[in-house]
Design an enzyme around this catalytic site. Sequence first.
Site, PDB file in Angstrom:
ATOM      1  N   SER A  15       0.825  -1.213   0.000  1.00  0.00           N
ATOM      2  CA  SER A  15       0.000   0.000   0.000  1.00  0.00           C
ATOM      3  C   SER A  15       0.863   1.268   0.000  1.00  0.00           C
ATOM      4  O   SER A  15       0.493   2.279  -0.620  1.00  0.00           O
ATOM      5  CB  SER A  15      -0.989   0.006   1.168  1.00  0.00           C
ATOM      6  OG  SER A  15      -0.349   0.215   2.391  1.00  0.00           O
ATOM      7  N   ARG A  68      23.254 -13.833   2.508  1.00  0.00           N
ATOM      8  CA  ARG A  68      22.547 -12.554   2.350  1.00  0.00           C
ATOM      9  C   ARG A  68      23.196 -11.690   1.276  1.00  0.00           C
ATOM     10  O   ARG A  68      22.519 -11.038   0.490  1.00  0.00           O
ATOM     11  CB  ARG A  68      22.534 -11.789   3.679  1.00  0.00           C
ATOM     12  CG  ARG A  68      21.564 -12.373   4.667  1.00  0.00           C
ATOM     13  CD  ARG A  68      21.433 -11.508   5.909  1.00  0.00           C
ATOM     14  NE  ARG A  68      20.557 -12.165   6.857  1.00  0.00           N
ATOM     15  CZ  ARG A  68      19.226 -12.059   6.851  1.00  0.00           C
ATOM     16  NH1 ARG A  68      18.621 -11.309   5.958  1.00  0.00           N
ATOM     17  NH2 ARG A  68      18.506 -12.710   7.732  1.00  0.00           N
ATOM     18  N   MET A  93      10.822  -7.055   3.858  1.00  0.00           N
ATOM     19  CA  MET A  93      11.073  -7.778   5.102  1.00  0.00           C
ATOM     20  C   MET A  93      12.389  -8.565   5.087  1.00  0.00           C
ATOM     21  O   MET A  93      12.430  -9.717   5.531  1.00  0.00           O
ATOM     22  CB  MET A  93       9.900  -8.722   5.394  1.00  0.00           C
ATOM     23  CG  MET A  93       8.563  -8.016   5.516  1.00  0.00           C
ATOM     24  SD  MET A  93       8.550  -6.757   6.813  1.00  0.00           S
ATOM     25  CE  MET A  93       8.490  -7.818   8.245  1.00  0.00           C
ATOM     26  N   LEU A  96      19.225  -6.042   5.664  1.00  0.00           N
ATOM     27  CA  LEU A  96      20.218  -5.737   4.624  1.00  0.00           C
ATOM     28  C   LEU A  96      21.610  -5.625   5.249  1.00  0.00           C
ATOM     29  O   LEU A  96      21.767  -5.072   6.343  1.00  0.00           O
ATOM     30  CB  LEU A  96      19.843  -4.436   3.924  1.00  0.00           C
ATOM     31  CG  LEU A  96      18.513  -4.503   3.143  1.00  0.00           C
ATOM     32  CD1 LEU A  96      18.057  -3.109   2.742  1.00  0.00           C
ATOM     33  CD2 LEU A  96      18.654  -5.411   1.920  1.00  0.00           C
ATOM     34  N   ASN A 110      13.422   4.151   4.121  1.00  0.00           N
ATOM     35  CA  ASN A 110      12.528   3.112   4.641  1.00  0.00           C
ATOM     36  C   ASN A 110      11.383   3.799   5.370  1.00  0.00           C
ATOM     37  O   ASN A 110      11.541   4.904   5.874  1.00  0.00           O
ATOM     38  CB  ASN A 110      13.284   2.201   5.616  1.00  0.00           C
ATOM     39  CG  ASN A 110      12.391   1.105   6.169  1.00  0.00           C
ATOM     40  OD1 ASN A 110      11.646   0.462   5.425  1.00  0.00           O
ATOM     41  ND2 ASN A 110      12.437   0.884   7.481  1.00  0.00           N
ATOM     42  N   HIS A 112       8.865   3.149   8.592  1.00  0.00           N
ATOM     43  CA  HIS A 112       8.711   2.279   9.767  1.00  0.00           C
ATOM     44  C   HIS A 112       7.467   2.719  10.537  1.00  0.00           C
ATOM     45  O   HIS A 112       7.271   3.920  10.759  1.00  0.00           O
ATOM     46  CB  HIS A 112       9.959   2.396  10.657  1.00  0.00           C
ATOM     47  CG  HIS A 112       9.875   1.527  11.874  1.00  0.00           C
ATOM     48  ND1 HIS A 112      10.069   0.166  11.826  1.00  0.00           N
ATOM     49  CD2 HIS A 112       9.596   1.827  13.166  1.00  0.00           C
ATOM     50  CE1 HIS A 112       9.911  -0.335  13.037  1.00  0.00           C
ATOM     51  NE2 HIS A 112       9.626   0.643  13.869  1.00  0.00           N
ATOM     52  N   VAL A 147      19.425  -1.525  12.151  1.00  0.00           N
ATOM     53  CA  VAL A 147      18.002  -1.536  11.766  1.00  0.00           C
ATOM     54  C   VAL A 147      17.224  -0.396  12.433  1.00  0.00           C
ATOM     55  O   VAL A 147      17.396  -0.124  13.622  1.00  0.00           O
ATOM     56  CB  VAL A 147      17.379  -2.904  12.156  1.00  0.00           C
ATOM     57  CG1 VAL A 147      15.869  -2.884  11.931  1.00  0.00           C
ATOM     58  CG2 VAL A 147      18.009  -4.011  11.343  1.00  0.00           C
ATOM     59  N   ALA A 176      -1.460   7.690   7.708  1.00  0.00           N
ATOM     60  CA  ALA A 176      -0.407   8.707   7.845  1.00  0.00           C
ATOM     61  C   ALA A 176       0.821   8.328   7.015  1.00  0.00           C
ATOM     62  O   ALA A 176       1.462   9.190   6.409  1.00  0.00           O
ATOM     63  CB  ALA A 176      -0.036   8.858   9.322  1.00  0.00           C
ATOM     64  N   GLU A 177       1.143   7.042   6.967  1.00  0.00           N
ATOM     65  CA  GLU A 177       2.293   6.593   6.170  1.00  0.00           C
ATOM     66  C   GLU A 177       2.139   7.017   4.716  1.00  0.00           C
ATOM     67  O   GLU A 177       3.088   7.458   4.067  1.00  0.00           O
ATOM     68  CB  GLU A 177       2.424   5.068   6.237  1.00  0.00           C
ATOM     69  CG  GLU A 177       2.795   4.548   7.615  1.00  0.00           C
ATOM     70  CD  GLU A 177       2.999   3.038   7.624  1.00  0.00           C
ATOM     71  OE1 GLU A 177       3.540   2.492   6.653  1.00  0.00           O
ATOM     72  OE2 GLU A 177       2.620   2.405   8.629  1.00  0.00           O
TER      73      GLU A 177
HETATM   74  C1  GRF Z   1       3.943  -0.618   6.692  1.00  0.00           C
HETATM   75  O1  GRF Z   1       3.277  -0.482   7.915  1.00  0.00           O
HETATM   76  C2  GRF Z   1       5.359  -0.129   6.785  1.00  0.00           C
HETATM   77  O2  GRF Z   1       5.518   0.932   7.671  1.00  0.00           O
HETATM   78  C3  GRF Z   1       6.079  -1.342   7.307  1.00  0.00           C
HETATM   79  O3  GRF Z   1       5.463  -2.434   6.683  1.00  0.00           O
HETATM   80  C4  GRF Z   1       4.130  -2.088   6.327  1.00  0.00           C
HETATM   81  C5  GRF Z   1       4.019  -2.312   4.867  1.00  0.00           C
HETATM   82  O4  GRF Z   1       2.713  -2.130   4.400  1.00  0.00           O
HETATM   83  N1  GRF Z   1       7.493  -1.235   7.049  1.00  0.00           N
HETATM   84  P1  GRF Z   1       2.444  -1.999   2.860  1.00  0.00           P
HETATM   85  O5  GRF Z   1       3.010  -3.260   2.193  1.00  0.00           O
HETATM   86  O6  GRF Z   1       3.121  -0.770   2.364  1.00  0.00           O
HETATM   87  O7  GRF Z   1       0.951  -1.935   2.728  1.00  0.00           O
END
Ligand code: GRF
Length: 224
Positions: A15, A68, A93, A96, A110, A112, A147, A176-177
């Site tokens: 998303s 890795r 996920m 790195l 990134n 978070h 991390v 909010a993201e």
């Molecule tokens: C989000 O909450 C992001 O902050 C975290 O993983 C989730 C990923 O959600 N790192 P999406 O795949 O972007 O919907």
Amino acid sequence: MARKRVAILISGRGSNMAALIDAAKDESYPAEIALVVSNRPDAGGLERAKESGIETAVVDHAPFGADREGFERALQAVLDAHNIEIVCLAGFMRLLTPFFVGRWSERMLNIHPSLLPSFKGLDTHEHAIAAGVKIHGATVHFVVPKVDSGPILAQAAVPVLAGDDADALAARVLTAEHKIYPTALRLLAEGRVTIVDGRCIVDAQGETSLLALSAIPNPTPREP
Ligand code: GRF
């Protein structure tokens, strides 16, 4: 100025990826989403990217086992082949190594789901509820070898409401993201971010408030 070529790395539904793709549809946006890469062949975000006409690639980590760096070399080759200039991790996920992080120093973001430095790692919403915090949120930061620890570029805060469970809180944070990630990428792509002593100095003029969102009026939730 040429738009920066961005790759989004995902592992799941994507998303945040979709929010970045939407923002970049505007031709005045300073970045184009040139590629979406997943380390999981079954990531839902891959379909979503394809539907938007974005090129996708899968670099499956599984065949590399504990190697890795081997996985990262394969990933790097795909990014090189597409002339990528900025990498955005969006629900990616995989941990790195310094090899890959060093290669993308100051060019990899990134997102978070907490107000860093609180609640690093996984299950941030559960931890926030358990801690009883009243304000929670999300952070866009540069990726460093440690991390969830790189220079903070943008943050958004949301309230923790009585009766919230982790899912309800996650949905509020996600809204909010989707607002701060496109803003943060825009500022990086415009060359308006400098890192000094581990902190971001942003030439954001009138947009400072967008880097520290706390009141989100009438949020329109994106489909998770
Ligand atoms: C989000 O909450 C992001 O902050 C975290 O993983 C989730 C990923 O959600 N790192 P999406 O795949 O972007 O919907």
